[in-house]
Write a protein that holds these residues in place. Sequence first.
Motif, PDB file in Angstrom:
ATOM      1  N   TRP A  72      10.543   4.870   1.521  1.00 27.59           N
ATOM      2  CA  TRP A  72       9.395   3.996   1.643  1.00 27.59           C
ATOM      3  C   TRP A  72       8.143   4.804   1.357  1.00 27.59           C
ATOM      4  CZ3 TRP A  72      12.328   6.056   5.417  1.00 27.59           C
ATOM      5  CH2 TRP A  72      11.701   6.804   6.415  1.00 27.59           C
ATOM      6  N   LYS A 119       2.246  -1.172  -2.188  1.00 24.48           N
ATOM      7  CA  LYS A 119       1.882  -1.642  -0.847  1.00 24.48           C
ATOM      8  C   LYS A 119       3.013  -2.437  -0.204  1.00 24.48           C
ATOM      9  CE  LYS A 119      -3.120  -1.655  -0.769  1.00 24.48           C
ATOM     10  NZ  LYS A 119      -4.335  -2.471  -0.656  1.00 24.48           N
ATOM     11  N   GLU A 120       3.890  -3.046  -1.012  1.00 23.92           N
ATOM     12  CA  GLU A 120       5.029  -3.777  -0.462  1.00 23.92           C
ATOM     13  C   GLU A 120       5.980  -2.838   0.277  1.00 23.92           C
ATOM     14  OE1 GLU A 120       7.035  -6.302  -3.292  1.00 23.92           O
ATOM     15  OE2 GLU A 120       5.140  -6.693  -4.334  1.00 23.92           O
ATOM     16  N   ILE A 158       2.016  -3.182  -5.957  1.00 22.52           N
ATOM     17  CA  ILE A 158       3.479  -3.125  -5.840  1.00 22.52           C
ATOM     18  C   ILE A 158       3.879  -2.108  -4.775  1.00 22.52           C
ATOM     19  CG2 ILE A 158       5.616  -2.526  -7.043  1.00 22.52           C
ATOM     20  CD1 ILE A 158       4.213  -3.614  -9.634  1.00 22.52           C
ATOM     21  N   MET A 214       8.734  -2.714   3.992  1.00 23.09           N
ATOM     22  CA  MET A 214      10.019  -2.836   3.340  1.00 23.09           C
ATOM     23  C   MET A 214      10.462  -1.441   2.883  1.00 23.09           C
ATOM     24  SD  MET A 214      11.216  -5.201   0.089  1.00 23.09           S
ATOM     25  CE  MET A 214       9.629  -5.249  -0.651  1.00 23.09           C
TER      26      MET A 214
END
Length: 144
Positions: A78, A129-130, A127, A1
Amino acid sequence: MRHLYSCPLRWSDMDAFGHVNNAVFVRYLEEARIDFMRRLAPGDGSPSFTGGSVVARHEIDYLRQLVHRHSPVSIELWVTKISAASMTIAYEVKDEDTTYLRASTVVVPFDFERERPRRITAEEKAILKEFLDDASHQEGAVAV
């Protein structure tokens, strides 16, 4: 994401050559990164992402000039790496059909009271890692 940030352009961002000054792009990255970090904070009394951080390194590839206009530019960011005491954030500053800049920043969580770096907590790591996306396989991506 990926996190998306809409960054307005200001007339004062232009340099004598009529495009966004290279140093101003660093401010754009900072604005996007701060927006990202604030949105990561889970709230509910959690201390995650509420302390400070410092920039350990920037790596920037300027690809196209960006000139003043009334519409904002998009910044996608990201996470490309999470270690015990740092994270690497990658960015693209772009429009639908043009990428102006690719960059990465190594960010270190910092305890300003103790004046030293701190480790990333388990909650923060979960968090982050999302948003973990190894973009190195994408054409022209910044190697981090």
